[in-house]
Design an enzyme around this catalytic site. Structure first.
Site, mmCIF file in Angstrom:
data_model
loop_
_atom_site.group_PDB
_atom_site.id
_atom_site.type_symbol
_atom_site.label_atom_id
_atom_site.label_comp_id
_atom_site.label_asym_id
_atom_site.label_seq_id
_atom_site.Cartn_x
_atom_site.Cartn_y
_atom_site.Cartn_z
ATOM 1 N N GLY A 217 0.829 -1.206 0.000
ATOM 2 C CA GLY A 217 0.000 0.000 0.000
ATOM 3 C C GLY A 217 0.854 1.242 0.000
ATOM 4 O O GLY A 217 2.064 1.183 -0.196
ATOM 5 N N ASN A 218 0.227 2.387 0.206
ATOM 6 C CA ASN A 218 0.979 3.644 0.317
ATOM 7 C C ASN A 218 0.277 4.564 1.313
ATOM 8 O O ASN A 218 -0.769 4.224 1.865
ATOM 9 C CB ASN A 218 1.164 4.303 -1.052
ATOM 10 N N ARG A 219 0.877 5.718 1.548
ATOM 11 C CA ARG A 219 0.430 6.573 2.656
ATOM 12 C C ARG A 219 -0.760 7.477 2.321
ATOM 13 O O ARG A 219 -1.169 8.273 3.140
ATOM 14 C CB ARG A 219 1.573 7.489 3.095
ATOM 15 N N SER A 220 -1.283 7.403 1.116
ATOM 16 C CA SER A 220 -2.368 8.333 0.761
ATOM 17 C C SER A 220 -3.592 8.128 1.676
ATOM 18 O O SER A 220 -4.042 7.006 1.900
ATOM 19 C CB SER A 220 -2.786 8.096 -0.688
ATOM 20 N N ALA A 283 -3.726 7.735 -5.264
ATOM 21 C CA ALA A 283 -2.325 7.331 -5.394
ATOM 22 C C ALA A 283 -2.346 5.873 -5.851
ATOM 23 O O ALA A 283 -2.545 4.958 -5.042
ATOM 24 C CB ALA A 283 -1.614 7.473 -4.057
#
Ligand code: C5P
Length: 424
Positions: A217-220, A283
């Site tokens: 995943g990512n931080r968005s 994102a």
């Protein structure tokens, strides 16, 4: 709430800066419209810094954006503080010779005016008649306070304290009454500049499955996409929010929410929708695991065994680029009129600054607008404020918004997209 704060040329203009702060700090999206006389007292940089938006006084700047009509139409509340005798007279007569008076004529939302002037001017029959006319038309007038005026004199005419105007303004907005008649009906939404348009906004960071339990995943946080979806709904659009993160209730109640996880699921929803306006604020992961394990990947055990699986990544589809290609491949004019907005998280480097990289990305992606967010340590992801540069494919002009709440940036993005429809 979208608030237009009109400021006219009185010494009490400095108090409007405090009023503006009260509005922005309570999460409202405020556009300040000073008259040219107001700028003699408090300059444009103050209004721009405090509102996070450019200010304009006349109707001949940014004409392509049709601000003289749009601002009033899309406002939920118009507040004029201080309102000079001159402004009250113009408003009572229906004059429209600058941006503020045009806005007052196009607004159908609640309007609040806080007059401030010398006692003689306030008590003059002309001013009193103008105030009575405005009241009859549904304008809320916040009575001036009595006290020390600009010189040594005292009497009624002082601008009330900002918190008094703030309370009166919110009460007027909560009444939800239009000012074009005595009848109390909810503020009309069908008249917004995006009325009749379909808008699809993507939000959040995609989750790319490794196995049934884990993902990349990512931080968005999705906050920017949520703000854009709300801003588009504010302008009357029918909004679909395709998101990986759960939106807050006040957004979810006004848009169609489609929850997705992966880039490929998001792609499917975007490409099948073909909206009038697509805003790719999500994102999207550029890569995903090439293979998804059907059961949880287990640790292996054994003396000296510290092995770990190797996950091979493959490229994800570029949804934005595909949406542009899909639109451009259609010969019909409807498809060509669709507007596509991309986002980019950028930092400067040895090759060029943020704008240099953003311009290159705009060209590469082929979208109409690119919103370049400045990123760095702790900046943007999950935060409520950021700085964005809005670049258009058909112009070298760049609009910079911020540091400002994401709601301000969202409003600027949606306004820009709406202006492209208007000028097409
Ligand atoms: O190339 P970059 O990831 O910086 O581009 C960002 C923009 O492209 C965003 O609007 C994002 O939503 C979109 N994007 C996409 N599909 C991808 C990667 C990014 O639509 N696979």
């Amino acid at each position: 709430m979208r608030i237009v704060l009109g400021v006219t040329g009185g010494i009490a203009g400095y108090k409007a800066a405090l009023l503006l702060r009260l509005f922005t700090e309570s999460g409202h999206d405020v556009t300040v419209v000073p008259t040219s006389a107001a700028l003699e007292f408090v300059g444009a940089p103050t209004w721009e810094a405090l509102s996070g938006k450019p200010v304009q006084t006349g109707v001949f700047e940014n004409v392509h954006a049709v601000p003289h009509v749009k601002l009033g139409q899309s406002a939920d509340l118009v507040v004029v503080a201080p309102a000079t005798a001159d402004l009250l007279a113009k408003a009572a007569c229906g004059m429209a010779n600058d941006l503020l008076t045009n806005t007052l004529l196009t607004a159908r939302c609640p309007v609040v005016m806080a007059p401030a002037m010398h006692t003689e001017m306030w008590l003059h029959p002309a001013t009193q008649a103008n105030v009575a006319t405005l009241r009859e038309r549904g304008v809320t007038i916040v009575e001036p306070a009595s006290g020390r005026l600009t010189g040594a004199d005292t009497g009624p005419g002082r601008l009330p304290d900002p918190d008094v105007i703030y309370e009166a303004a919110l009460a007027a907005a909560a009444s939800g009454t239009r000012r074009d008649g005595a009848e109390k009906v909810p503020v009309a939404r069908e008249q917004g500049p995006l009325a009749g348009r379909t808008v699809l906004v993507t939000a959040g960071g995609t989750r790319e499955a490794i196995d049934p339990v884990r993902y990349l995943g990512n931080r968005s946080s999705g906050k920017m996409g949520f703000a854009i979806a709300a801003a588009a709904a504010d302008l009357g659009a029918k909004v679909t929010l395709v998101t990986t993160a759960t939106p807050p209730a006040d957004v979810a109640s006004r848009v169609d929410v489609v929850m997705v996880e992966s880039a490929r699921a998001m792609r499917e929803k975007v490409l099948e929708a073909e909206p009038d306006l697509l805003v790719m604020a999500a994102a999207v992961a550029d890569f995903r695991p090439g293979e998804v394990a059907t059961s949880k990947i287990k640790k292996t055990h054994g003396p000296g065994d510290d092995s770990a699986p190797v996950i091979t990544l493959v490229r994800n589809p570029d949804i934005l680029a595909e949406a542009v290609a899909q639109r451009d491949a259609k010969a019909d004019s409807e498809a060509r009129r669709r507007v596509i907005v991309g986002f980019a998280a950028e930092t400067g480097d040895a090759d060029g600054d943020v704008l240099f990289h953003a311009r290159a990305k705009l060209a590469r992606k082929g979208c109409d607008v690119l919103v370049a967010n400045e990123v760095g340590d702790g900046v943007t992801f999950g935060q409520d404020e950021s700085t964005a540069h809005l670049l258009r494919a058909d112009s070298d002009e760049v609009v910079t918004v911020g540091p400002a709440p994401k709601s301000h940036i969202a409003a600027a993005v949606v306004d820009l997209a709406a202006s492209i429809f208007t000028t097409q």
